[in-house]
Enzyme design. Sequence first.
Site, mmCIF file in Angstrom:
data_model
loop_
_atom_site.group_PDB
_atom_site.id
_atom_site.type_symbol
_atom_site.label_atom_id
_atom_site.label_comp_id
_atom_site.label_asym_id
_atom_site.label_seq_id
_atom_site.Cartn_x
_atom_site.Cartn_y
_atom_site.Cartn_z
ATOM 1 C CE1 TYR A 46 15.118 -16.614 -8.646
ATOM 2 C CE2 TYR A 46 13.811 -16.678 -6.636
ATOM 3 C CZ TYR A 46 13.951 -16.946 -7.987
ATOM 4 O OH TYR A 46 12.913 -17.540 -8.673
ATOM 5 C CG ASP A 106 13.048 -9.478 -2.934
ATOM 6 O OD1 ASP A 106 12.138 -9.847 -2.162
ATOM 7 O OD2 ASP A 106 13.352 -10.098 -3.973
ATOM 8 C CE LYS A 155 10.658 -17.880 -0.604
ATOM 9 N NZ LYS A 155 11.611 -17.068 -1.322
#
Length: 430
Positions: A146, A241, A269
């Site tokens: 994702y 990522d 995050k």
Amino acid sequence: MKKERNLSSELFIESKKLVPGGVHSPVRGFKGLNTTPIFINKAAGAYLYDVDNNKYIDFCMSFGPLILGHKDSDVEQELHIALERGWTYGTAEEYSLKLAKYIIDKIPFIEQIRFMNSGTEAVMTAIRLARGYTKKNKIIKFSGCYHGHTDSMLIKAGSGVTQIADASSKGVPSGVVQDTLVLELGDLDQLQKTFAHYKDDIAAVIIEPLPANNGLLIQDNNFLKKLRELTKTYDALLIFDEVISGFRVAFGGMSELLKITPDLVTYGKIIGGGLPVGAVAGSKKIMQMLAPVGDVYQAGTLSANPLAMIAGLATLKKLNDNFYENLNANSTEIKNIFNNFFNNCDCDYNLDETLEMINFKSLFWIIPKGIKITSIKDIPSNISRVFSNLFDILIDKGIYLAPNAYEVGFVSIAHDKDVITTLNNLLRRN
Ligand SMILES: *Cc1c(COP(=O)(O)O)cnc(C)c1O
């Protein structure tokens, strides 16, 4: 013991009238679960408190940012000081400089970094940067990874011989679909063939080096090493990522653990300590392509927001070797407690399978016992049904998991000995 959540139920009914699905991000809607969303009004350490005054050990941790737990006192103190000075300036400031310096000092391949507001934005920028730098268009991504919700990443593998990909969301134009190639994780042969076929058209390969958004799909190191070699051979950039894995599995993320240097890395995050953030980083040569120096455009009204920068720095400062040792040791203990529970609970509860918690450092995933899952093809079809039963059992014990079978769990440093003892008591067979 069954917990009452009447107020949460009422708020959800009201919220559904005002907000699509009652929530602002789909997974919060508890789709496929028997339980409806739990409205939280307070959090501290490893605990969430809902509007009906129930308390839960939180293993979702806002989906990853809170490696220190909720409301860490050092972060809180820094934020209080910062608030006194205002919360956005829209111009140059020193907070982002300090955070940039801290990261660049510690992660060898990073020479420059640009802060923005979300992981999605970071990926969007990294892809534009890769295309601008290589002057090529096609991007390779992998099923089961994702990368946020930018158009070019909402693409799933196609079917049939053509292997033409499909959009995984309505509203993604076919022009965008054409330029994203979707491959299977771990399939070197397919990767080699794709490079051979598209030779000079591939701008970049983007991958979660530790795929952790569609279950925890731990990859073979060799696959990632080969990926690095192939991207070099074909002059494509390798984008790691690390929005989830960065600062979690090690300060320098998977890139540090694997000793693989990507051309660009995306963060989010943890890097904002629980405030909205994203970042793209890499060599000066590539990063200099970004405006205002270069011609690849990127901007943001609230980019490098001072509060996010301060929360990020206060968080990162606590992440030393000793920290990771403790965090990982606690994670292992937590895993053992859950697995002990799973091995002994199938006769008491309606879990028609024995489950198993697997982990990588402080990330975990719950799956049917005894199977190895490294790609989405390996995920059993009944996983959501089994998870739904488990979620109900745990929530009534006061244990909160991310509300979807495909989400991983997170352990924070606030999941300390006391919390572990409490967890053990909650899960003890009576
Ligand atoms: C969370 C995540 C994103 C998206 O970040 P947002 O801040 O939710 O936009 C992108 N990539 C990975 C690997 C993520 O874990």
